[in-house]
Design a protein around this motif. Structure first.
Motif, short mmCIF file in Angstrom:
data_model
loop_
_atom_site.label_atom_id
_atom_site.label_comp_id
_atom_site.label_asym_id
_atom_site.label_seq_id
_atom_site.Cartn_x
_atom_site.Cartn_y
_atom_site.Cartn_z
N GLU A 150 0.82 5.61 -7.32
CA GLU A 150 -0.26 6.01 -6.43
C GLU A 150 0.23 6.97 -5.37
O GLU A 150 -0.53 7.75 -4.83
CB GLU A 150 -0.89 4.78 -5.81
CG GLU A 150 -1.84 4.17 -6.81
CD GLU A 150 -2.31 2.80 -6.43
OE1 GLU A 150 -2.29 2.52 -5.22
OE2 GLU A 150 -2.68 2.05 -7.33
N ASP A 151 1.48 6.88 -5.06
CA ASP A 151 1.99 7.74 -4.01
C ASP A 151 3.25 8.39 -4.57
O ASP A 151 4.34 7.90 -4.43
CB ASP A 151 2.31 6.87 -2.79
CG ASP A 151 2.71 7.72 -1.61
OD1 ASP A 151 2.50 8.95 -1.69
OD2 ASP A 151 3.23 7.17 -0.63
N ILE A 161 -5.78 6.40 -4.60
CA ILE A 161 -5.70 7.21 -3.40
C ILE A 161 -6.93 8.09 -3.27
O ILE A 161 -7.49 8.53 -4.25
CB ILE A 161 -4.41 8.07 -3.43
CG1 ILE A 161 -3.27 7.23 -2.92
CG2 ILE A 161 -4.56 9.34 -2.66
CD1 ILE A 161 -1.99 7.96 -2.83
N GLN A 183 8.75 10.12 4.99
CA GLN A 183 8.99 9.48 3.69
C GLN A 183 10.40 9.83 3.19
O GLN A 183 10.90 10.93 3.43
CB GLN A 183 7.96 9.97 2.69
CG GLN A 183 7.53 8.89 1.71
CD GLN A 183 6.67 9.46 0.60
OE1 GLN A 183 6.10 10.54 0.73
NE2 GLN A 183 6.58 8.74 -0.49
N SER A 218 1.71 15.39 5.75
CA SER A 218 2.47 14.16 5.97
C SER A 218 3.38 14.34 7.19
O SER A 218 3.69 15.45 7.58
CB SER A 218 3.32 13.86 4.74
OG SER A 218 4.47 14.67 4.77
N CYS A 242 0.55 11.61 -12.49
CA CYS A 242 0.99 10.34 -11.92
C CYS A 242 0.85 9.22 -12.93
O CYS A 242 0.82 8.05 -12.60
CB CYS A 242 0.18 9.95 -10.70
SG CYS A 242 -0.14 11.28 -9.63
N ASP A 300 3.68 16.02 -3.65
CA ASP A 300 3.28 16.48 -2.32
C ASP A 300 3.27 18.00 -2.31
O ASP A 300 4.12 18.63 -2.92
CB ASP A 300 4.32 16.02 -1.27
CG ASP A 300 3.93 14.69 -0.68
OD1 ASP A 300 2.76 14.32 -0.83
OD2 ASP A 300 4.80 14.04 -0.08
N VAL A 349 8.85 4.27 -3.93
CA VAL A 349 7.46 3.86 -4.18
C VAL A 349 7.41 3.05 -5.47
O VAL A 349 8.19 3.28 -6.38
CB VAL A 349 6.51 5.07 -4.33
CG1 VAL A 349 6.37 5.81 -3.02
CG2 VAL A 349 7.00 6.02 -5.41
#
Lengths: 194, 165
Positions: free
Chosen positions: B113-114, A7, A23, A19, B159, B119, B94
């Protein structure tokens, strides 16, 4: 540390585009996490009131962030400044984003001018939770009450917010009512604004 | 009894009930903040997050087995793939990538990756030793222990999970 992988790397979190909030994760993932939150806090307290207070504190920090996020993303950097406006913001916008639906009802308390209630037949956080008899009136909705208090307080509407079970006739499970009692100054300001 | 075909992570995730990832992310953030306030030492926080993950893992494996219909994995390579593609996908929505295999095939990394947990997150300098996503480690460890695979795990970064057999 964060964002290793393919990313695009951003030097800090503020450079990253916000975002859209579409999600999702599975309900079980959330339920597992929430149950750990409750269990951990149980080990840190000796009574129910303290446990509710700690869950509420955890919720508060979520609420403060939710307000900031939603005002920024959905409301073009504006926030509600009137009592009814902020209540309906909590009841519809916040609820919809966090729980995927508008809250079942928003009512004004009949006995006190400064009380409002948001009720939910089956609060998401209480979905997989049953309260042991020895824990009396404990309600994990305290977390959601904390979220509500976080949103209100950060928007300039200090209030005391509590969660209660209210039995419903003909239903096995009671519904949860979030009781909001605004601080005196909020009502004075409202009266002045007319 | 005829064997039931294993289901893909995507299929399980899309048929499961779901919640907004932001509620999940912010709730996790609230937990980490509470732990930092209570425990003060980042090492203790890492340990507690891992323990919470472990508790989740030992319970989550039941749901995983019930919904995924996967049969026993024959080797560690397959196990890693199943965790990455089915496990992560069905719960977090994910998938992870399995990389960095060592020559003996006993160590690999799962890279998300996500990652919905991170967040809005930026660690201050005072929390540099914090493995923010340590809970994921615990989950994988707890789940694997229930199906008795030997392993040892380390987190490199938020991650990045490394599994050793």
């Amino acid at each position: 540390m964060i964002g290793v992988g393919k990313i695009k790397q951003y030097s800090n979190v503020l450079d990253k585009p916000l975002s859209k909030g579409k999600q999702e994760v599975s309900l079980s993932a959330f339920a597992f996490l929430f149950s750990e939150l409750v269990q951990y806090n149980q080990t840190q307290v000796d009574n129910i009131a303290e446990l509710e207070r700690r869950l509420e504190d955890a919720g508060y920090s979520v609420g403060a962030r939710v307000l900031e996020l939603l005002c920024h993303r959905d409301k073009g950097n504006r926030r509600e400044t009137r009592l009814l406006g902020i209540l309906s913001f909590v009841h519809s916008t916040v609820w919809k984003v966090l729980f995927g639906k508008v809250a079942d009802s928003l009512e004004k308390g009949t006995e006190h001018e400064d009380e409002y209630m948001i009720s939910e037949k089956e609060l998401l956080v209480n979905r997989f939770i049953s309260i042991p008899k020895d824990m009396g009136t404990f309600n994990c909705g305290a977390f959601v009450a904390g979220i509500v208090r976080g949103v209100l307080d950060s928007a300039g509407f200090p209030a005391v917010v509590t969660a209660h079970f209210v039995p419903v006739e003909g239903q096995l499970r009671p519904r949860t009512t979030i009781l909001i009692k605004f601080a005196e100054e909020v009502l004075r300001r409202e009266a002045r604004l007319g | 009894m005829p064997a039931v075909a294993p289901r893909s992570g995507e299929a399980i995730f899309s048929s499961a009930e779901r919640v907004n990832a932001e509620l999940f992310t912010l709730t996790y953030g609230a937990i980490v903040r509470q732990l930092i306030t209570d425990l003060e030492e980042v090492d203790e926080v890492n340990k507690q997050l891992d323990q919470m993950g472990y508790n989740i893992g030992v319970r989550l494996i039941d749901e995983f087995l019930a919904k995924s219909n996967v049969s026993r994995c024959v080797d560690f390579k397959e196990t890693a793939e199943v965790i990455a593609k089915v496990g992560f996908k069905m719960f977090l929505g994910v998938s992870a990538t399995v990389t960095n295999w060592d020559a003996e095939g006993t160590t690999c990394s799962l890279v998300l990756e996500d990652n919905p947990l991170v967040d809005f997150v930026e660690l201050p300098d005072t929390c540099q030793g914090l493995h923010y996503c340590n809970v994921l480690n615990g989950v994988v460890r707890g789940a694997l222990e229930m199906v008795s695979t030997c392993y040892l795990m380390l987190v490199l970064s938020s991650c990045h999970i490394i599994i050793l057999v």
